[in-house]
Enzyme design. Structure first.
Site, PDB file in Angstrom:
ATOM      1  N   VAL A  89       0.884  -1.332   0.029  1.00 41.20           N
ATOM      2  CA  VAL A  89       0.153   0.244   0.046  1.00 41.20           C
ATOM      3  C   VAL A  89       0.878   1.342  -0.039  1.00 41.20           C
ATOM      4  O   VAL A  89       0.366   2.337  -0.172  1.00 41.20           O
ATOM      5  CB  VAL A  89      -1.066  -0.024   1.279  1.00 41.20           C
ATOM      6  CG1 VAL A  89      -1.941  -1.108   1.055  1.00 41.20           C
ATOM      7  CG2 VAL A  89      -0.349  -0.151   2.581  1.00 41.20           C
ATOM      8  N   HIS A 105      -3.820  -4.284  -3.179  1.00 44.26           N
ATOM      9  CA  HIS A 105      -4.381  -4.219  -1.839  1.00 44.26           C
ATOM     10  C   HIS A 105      -4.717  -2.661  -1.532  1.00 44.26           C
ATOM     11  O   HIS A 105      -4.610  -2.420  -0.278  1.00 44.26           O
ATOM     12  CB  HIS A 105      -3.441  -4.862  -0.674  1.00 44.26           C
ATOM     13  CG  HIS A 105      -3.374  -6.271  -0.956  1.00 44.26           C
ATOM     14  ND1 HIS A 105      -2.329  -7.336  -0.265  1.00 44.26           N
ATOM     15  CD2 HIS A 105      -4.139  -7.068  -1.385  1.00 44.26           C
ATOM     16  CE1 HIS A 105      -2.792  -8.358  -0.672  1.00 44.26           C
ATOM     17  NE2 HIS A 105      -3.653  -8.624  -1.273  1.00 44.26           N
ATOM     18  N   CYS A 132     -17.004  12.490   4.797  1.00 42.23           N
ATOM     19  CA  CYS A 132     -16.555  11.875   3.197  1.00 42.23           C
ATOM     20  C   CYS A 132     -16.455  13.410   2.746  1.00 42.23           C
ATOM     21  O   CYS A 132     -17.748  14.226   2.396  1.00 42.23           O
ATOM     22  CB  CYS A 132     -17.532  11.012   2.725  1.00 42.23           C
ATOM     23  SG  CYS A 132     -17.479  10.847   1.066  1.00 42.23           S
ATOM     24  N   GLU A 196      14.096 -15.507   1.208  1.00 45.69           N
ATOM     25  CA  GLU A 196      14.347 -16.563   1.805  1.00 45.69           C
ATOM     26  C   GLU A 196      13.184 -17.320   1.074  1.00 45.69           C
ATOM     27  O   GLU A 196      12.216 -16.748   0.666  1.00 45.69           O
ATOM     28  CB  GLU A 196      14.350 -16.953   3.505  1.00 45.69           C
ATOM     29  CG  GLU A 196      13.010 -16.126   4.053  1.00 45.69           C
ATOM     30  CD  GLU A 196      13.229 -16.249   5.537  1.00 45.69           C
ATOM     31  OE1 GLU A 196      12.165 -16.339   6.160  1.00 45.69           O
ATOM     32  OE2 GLU A 196      14.250 -16.219   5.893  1.00 45.69           O
TER      33      GLU A 196
HETATM   34  C1  BJW Z   1      12.651  -9.682   1.938  1.00 51.99           C
HETATM   35  C2  BJW Z   1      13.443  -8.661   2.665  1.00 51.99           C
HETATM   36  C3  BJW Z   1      14.414  -8.274   1.886  1.00 51.99           C
HETATM   37  C4  BJW Z   1      11.926  -9.738   3.979  1.00 51.99           C
HETATM   38  N1  BJW Z   1      14.604  -8.439   0.766  1.00 51.99           N
HETATM   39  N2  BJW Z   1      12.897 -10.044   0.675  1.00 51.99           N
HETATM   40  C5  BJW Z   1      -7.337 -20.071   0.782  1.00 51.99           C
HETATM   41  C6  BJW Z   1      -7.580 -19.745  -0.612  1.00 51.99           C
HETATM   42  C7  BJW Z   1      -7.685 -18.490  -1.154  1.00 51.99           C
HETATM   43  C8  BJW Z   1      -7.914 -17.556  -0.188  1.00 51.99           C
HETATM   44  C9  BJW Z   1      -8.000 -17.612   1.086  1.00 51.99           C
HETATM   45  C10 BJW Z   1      -7.384 -18.970   1.719  1.00 51.99           C
HETATM   46  N3  BJW Z   1      -7.528 -18.927   2.993  1.00 51.99           N
HETATM   47  C11 BJW Z   1      -7.923 -17.517   3.617  1.00 51.99           C
HETATM   48  C12 BJW Z   1      -8.195 -16.912   2.228  1.00 51.99           C
HETATM   49  C13 BJW Z   1      -8.425 -15.404   2.445  1.00 51.99           C
HETATM   50  C14 BJW Z   1      -7.362 -14.457   2.886  1.00 51.99           C
HETATM   51  C15 BJW Z   1      -6.330 -15.098   2.763  1.00 51.99           C
HETATM   52  O1  BJW Z   1      -5.364 -15.318   2.150  1.00 51.99           O
HETATM   53  N4  BJW Z   1      -5.636 -15.498   4.346  1.00 51.99           N
HETATM   54  C16 BJW Z   1      -4.423 -15.926   4.480  1.00 51.99           C
HETATM   55  C17 BJW Z   1      -3.828 -15.711   5.956  1.00 51.99           C
HETATM   56  C18 BJW Z   1      -4.500 -17.667   4.506  1.00 51.99           C
HETATM   57  N5  BJW Z   1      -7.339 -13.524   1.866  1.00 51.99           N
HETATM   58  C19 BJW Z   1      -8.278 -12.513   1.716  1.00 51.99           C
HETATM   59  O2  BJW Z   1      -9.193 -12.287   2.500  1.00 51.99           O
HETATM   60  C20 BJW Z   1      -8.051 -11.741   0.558  1.00 51.99           C
HETATM   61  N6  BJW Z   1      -9.457 -11.490  -0.127  1.00 51.99           N
HETATM   62  C21 BJW Z   1     -10.053 -12.811  -0.647  1.00 51.99           C
HETATM   63  O3  BJW Z   1      -9.397 -13.843  -0.605  1.00 51.99           O
HETATM   64  O4  BJW Z   1     -11.133 -12.422  -1.426  1.00 51.99           O
HETATM   65  C22 BJW Z   1     -12.012 -13.508  -1.932  1.00 51.99           C
HETATM   66  C23 BJW Z   1     -11.739 -13.325  -3.606  1.00 51.99           C
HETATM   67  C24 BJW Z   1     -10.469 -13.029  -4.173  1.00 51.99           C
HETATM   68  C25 BJW Z   1     -10.560 -12.965  -5.429  1.00 51.99           C
HETATM   69  C26 BJW Z   1     -11.335 -13.220  -6.099  1.00 51.99           C
HETATM   70  C27 BJW Z   1     -12.704 -13.424  -5.567  1.00 51.99           C
HETATM   71  C28 BJW Z   1     -12.925 -13.553  -3.939  1.00 51.99           C
HETATM   72  C29 BJW Z   1      -7.817 -10.180   0.974  1.00 51.99           C
HETATM   73  C30 BJW Z   1      -6.313 -10.242   1.366  1.00 51.99           C
HETATM   74  C31 BJW Z   1      -5.946  -8.611   1.878  1.00 51.99           C
HETATM   75  C32 BJW Z   1      -4.750  -8.557   2.644  1.00 51.99           C
HETATM   76  N7  BJW Z   1      -4.511  -7.418   3.189  1.00 51.99           N
HETATM   77  C33 BJW Z   1      -3.395  -7.044   3.933  1.00 51.99           C
HETATM   78  C34 BJW Z   1      -3.214  -5.824   4.723  1.00 51.99           C
HETATM   79  C35 BJW Z   1      -3.997  -4.635   4.044  1.00 51.99           C
HETATM   80  C36 BJW Z   1      -2.981  -3.953   3.363  1.00 51.99           C
HETATM   81  C37 BJW Z   1      -2.100  -3.219   4.334  1.00 51.99           C
HETATM   82  O5  BJW Z   1      -2.432  -2.912   5.654  1.00 51.99           O
HETATM   83  O6  BJW Z   1      -0.916  -3.094   4.087  1.00 51.99           O
HETATM   84  O7  BJW Z   1      -2.217  -6.961   2.814  1.00 51.99           O
HETATM   85  S1  BJW Z   1      -2.690  -8.453   4.754  1.00 51.99           S
HETATM   86  C38 BJW Z   1      -0.782  -8.237   4.453  1.00 51.99           C
HETATM   87  O8  BJW Z   1      -0.426  -9.510   3.807  1.00 51.99           O
HETATM   88  C39 BJW Z   1      -0.601  -7.074   3.326  1.00 51.99           C
HETATM   89  C40 BJW Z   1       0.207  -7.773   2.495  1.00 51.99           C
HETATM   90  O9  BJW Z   1      -0.186  -6.963   1.112  1.00 51.99           O
HETATM   91  C41 BJW Z   1      -0.071  -9.090   2.422  1.00 51.99           C
HETATM   92  C42 BJW Z   1       0.962  -9.745   2.020  1.00 51.99           C
HETATM   93  O10 BJW Z   1       2.214  -9.820   2.672  1.00 51.99           O
HETATM   94  P1  BJW Z   1       3.547  -9.664   2.007  1.00 51.99           P
HETATM   95  O11 BJW Z   1       3.794  -8.489   1.321  1.00 51.99           O
HETATM   96  O12 BJW Z   1       3.611 -11.251   1.447  1.00 51.99           O
HETATM   97  O13 BJW Z   1       4.336  -9.719   3.468  1.00 51.99           O
HETATM   98  P2  BJW Z   1       4.944 -10.731   4.323  1.00 51.99           P
HETATM   99  O14 BJW Z   1       5.343  -9.995   5.669  1.00 51.99           O
HETATM  100  O15 BJW Z   1       3.989 -11.905   4.546  1.00 51.99           O
HETATM  101  O16 BJW Z   1       6.310 -11.434   3.600  1.00 51.99           O
HETATM  102  C43 BJW Z   1       7.598 -10.596   3.385  1.00 51.99           C
HETATM  103  C44 BJW Z   1       8.575 -11.338   2.542  1.00 51.99           C
HETATM  104  O17 BJW Z   1       9.527 -10.704   2.263  1.00 51.99           O
HETATM  105  C45 BJW Z   1       8.970 -12.872   3.207  1.00 51.99           C
HETATM  106  O18 BJW Z   1       9.109 -13.595   2.261  1.00 51.99           O
HETATM  107  C46 BJW Z   1      10.416 -12.225   3.625  1.00 51.99           C
HETATM  108  O19 BJW Z   1      11.409 -13.285   3.560  1.00 51.99           O
HETATM  109  C47 BJW Z   1      10.765 -11.155   2.571  1.00 51.99           C
HETATM  110  N8  BJW Z   1      11.797 -10.128   2.905  1.00 51.99           N
HETATM  111  N9  BJW Z   1      13.226  -8.554   3.901  1.00 51.99           N
HETATM  112  C48 BJW Z   1      13.843  -9.331   0.092  1.00 51.99           C
HETATM  113  N10 BJW Z   1      15.249  -7.229   2.578  1.00 51.99           N
END
Ligand code: BJW
Length: 225
Positions: A89, A105, A132, A196
């Site tokens: 974001v 997102h 708003c 990783e």
């Molecule tokens: C480095 C580094 C360096 C560190 N160099 N690398 C099963 C199947 C399908 C869906 C689901 C399911 N089970 C549950 C769900 C739903 C759910 C979900 O996925 N939950 C999981 C916990 C399982 N998903 C949802 O609810 C989504 N919506 C949805 O599914 O709607 C239904 C639908 C979809 C499509 C069509 C029709 C219907 C919505 C998800 C919203 C996520 N929101 C967030 C917060 C809001 C934004 C914010 O505040 O910023 O988004 S959660 C948070 O996680 C944020 C991020 O964008 C997101 C991903 O995280 P990210 O970017 O991967 O960060 P990290 O910290 O996890 O990883 C960092 C990585 O960097 C690591 O690998 C490190 O090693 C690496 N790293 N330093 C290089 N220097």
């Protein structure tokens, strides 16, 4: 080549923005049910605004790093056509000079009205009673996608990923869907660049590990010569 890059919090980590799931990540300090779900926002909007106000301030203080800059350089190269799909974001891709950025997102710097769906540039701090700018309802929220909400631009993202010659995921844990499943849509080559191995590392054809500020510029240099 048509290239689609999916970025996650890891690409902004070295700019000083926290990741979510690493040791010391945001979800070790905050309860995601309270700050990143519509239900949490309904229970305590002040807490959620406080969380995003602090992250907006952190973003404004931070600068794009060498990985953001390398992707912007790749976008400018005439040899390739790049689309960045970001889960982040923050606005560091744009501040590095990238123009083709899809925020699946949402964006920290945008406000959204839960009553009328209007969107606008967010002020530095948002509060629960802010009216708003369009309909005056006190229903303003950050324009970000919380758990249980549908990510933005999914049709366009599916189209660009499936048409890409190369799909690259950078700095994402692949713990959150649907972003983590995009690799399955890719018809071309796939590459993971991460600190990783992610949860989906075996779904990629190739992988390289290291800090984004090192491995992303090195990869872009190989592509652009
Ligand atoms: C480095 C580094 C360096 C560190 N160099 N690398 C099963 C199947 C399908 C869906 C689901 C399911 N089970 C549950 C769900 C739903 C759910 C979900 O996925 N939950 C999981 C916990 C399982 N998903 C949802 O609810 C989504 N919506 C949805 O599914 O709607 C239904 C639908 C979809 C499509 C069509 C029709 C219907 C919505 C998800 C919203 C996520 N929101 C967030 C917060 C809001 C934004 C914010 O505040 O910023 O988004 S959660 C948070 O996680 C944020 C991020 O964008 C997101 C991903 O995280 P990210 O970017 O991967 O960060 P990290 O910290 O996890 O990883 C960092 C990585 O960097 C690591 O690998 C490190 O090693 C690496 N790293 N330093 C290089 N220097």
């Amino acid at each position: 080549m048509k290239i689609v890059v999916l970025t996650g919090a890891g690409i902004s980590a070295e700019s000083g923005l926290g990741t979510f799931r690493d040791q010391d990540g945001l979800w070790t300090k905050y309860d995601l049910e309270e700050v990143a779900t519509p239900e949490g926002f309904a229970r305590n909007p002040a807490l959620v605004h406080e969380f995003y106000n602090a992250r907006r301030a952190n973003c404004l203080e931070s600068l794009p790093n060498a990985a953001h800059e390398a992707l912007a350089k790749l976008e400018r190269s005439t040899q390739h056509e790049l689309t960045i799909v970001t889960q982040n974001v923050d606005n560091l891709h744009e501040r590095a000079g990238a123009a083709q950025v899809i925020h699946m997102h949402g964006e920290l710097m945008r406000g959204l009205c839960a009553a009328c769906d209007a969107r606008w540039d967010a002020p530095a701090t948002m509060q629960p009673d802010d009216p708003c700018p369009s309909c005056a309802a006190p229903a303003t929220r950050p324009d970000v996608v919380w758990f249980g909400e549908i990510p933005y631009h999914m049709d366009r993202i599916a189209a660009v990923v499936s048409a890409a010659d190369l799909f690259v995921a950078i700095g994402t844990s692949a713990e959150v869907y649907p972003a983590a499943g995009l690799v399955e849509l890719a018809q071309g080559e796939t590459l993971e660049l991460n600190l990783e191995p992610s949860a989906r590392t075996n779904a990629f054809d190739a992988r390289r590990f290291g800090p984004a500020t090192e491995i992303v510029p090195a990869w872009v240099a190989e592509l652009t010569g």
